[in-house]
Design an enzyme around this catalytic site. Sequence first.
Site, short mmCIF file in Angstrom:
data_model
loop_
_atom_site.label_atom_id
_atom_site.label_comp_id
_atom_site.label_asym_id
_atom_site.label_seq_id
_atom_site.Cartn_x
_atom_site.Cartn_y
_atom_site.Cartn_z
N ASP A 80 32.77 61.37 75.87
CA ASP A 80 32.50 60.17 76.67
C ASP A 80 33.63 59.95 77.67
OD1 ASP A 80 30.85 57.39 76.72
OD2 ASP A 80 33.00 57.00 77.00
N TYR A 85 38.08 56.67 84.60
CA TYR A 85 39.15 57.26 83.80
C TYR A 85 39.93 58.33 84.56
CZ TYR A 85 36.31 55.32 79.93
OH TYR A 85 35.57 54.53 79.09
N LYS A 114 30.31 57.68 83.72
CA LYS A 114 29.91 56.34 84.15
C LYS A 114 30.20 56.12 85.63
CE LYS A 114 31.57 54.88 79.62
NZ LYS A 114 32.55 55.96 79.42
N HIS A 147 29.07 51.42 84.59
CA HIS A 147 30.26 51.12 83.78
C HIS A 147 30.42 49.63 83.53
CE1 HIS A 147 34.55 52.77 82.90
NE2 HIS A 147 34.29 51.75 82.12
#
Length: 313
Positions: A80, A85, A114, A147
């Site tokens: 994930d 990120y 996301k 997200h």
Amino acid sequence: MAVTTLTVERQAKLDLQQKKRPVRRDSGYQSPDDSPLLTVQLNDGNEIPQIALGVYKAPNGQETEDAVIAALDTGYRHIDSAARYANEEACGRALKKWLQKTGTPRNEVFVTTKLWDEDHGYEATLNALCDSLRKFQLDYFDLYLLHSPSDDKEKRHQSWRVLETAQKLGKVRSIGVSNFGASHLDELLAETSVVPAVNQIEVHPFCQRQDLVNKCRSHGIVIEAYSPLARGNKLEDARVLRIAERNGRTPAQILINWNAARGNVVLPKSLTTHRIKSNMESMDFKLSAEDMAEIDALGAENYVTGSLHRSED
């Protein structure tokens, strides 16, 4: 040539279906089976492995590559990540190396990423999805999420329409949301016939969000629980320690097992090999009804760690 290719693809799909892999077909309140490969069935018919390696705040370099490979070696089949990120390249490099090393088919690893808030809107979402696929070096994602609901309802719904189209084109297999509260879900469901497959939200024994969880379940939306360890802030809680000692387990394993027992997909994050392995071992035991009731009672605290908690529920 086309017929031969189609036959090979059908055989590969049949081989995958015939693998002995237990499937949880509900989102009920029960302990997980003994197998760490337990999956949950989504409302679009796809299956999602119930435990994933989360890579929030993981660097975009060798440390994350090593963690992803260690997780896959341990038995994880779900990674994930997210554009936010900024480590999609590292995850993609690790996945490519591991698939080549082991000869494992791509469709046996479930990959999630996301769309970040700044890329909401039709054109921006298209570009962001293509960019994430390029960074991962993949032809499709197993799950692609909004997200966050962000603040612009119209752009949010434009982005969802792109996700619907991408699903039809096979660029994503399942689509869902993250950090959506009840009002955000109501607004989206009023605009679309495609119900999100998941809602990824903070859930752990100290932040159970039962009203929102119940709402999601009423629409067949699976809960993906991020921060299942409350970012480590509750691992020394005396009540959790007592239950862990009683079961001969670590506090982290108790918290992860509780989430899985409720039918949620669980996303523990770690870059350390022994913790990655220990988190996977959270799935191979059952908490007693008394333990579950004792942990349930912790929910009154409503301890929220996530900065993206944008709704009252």
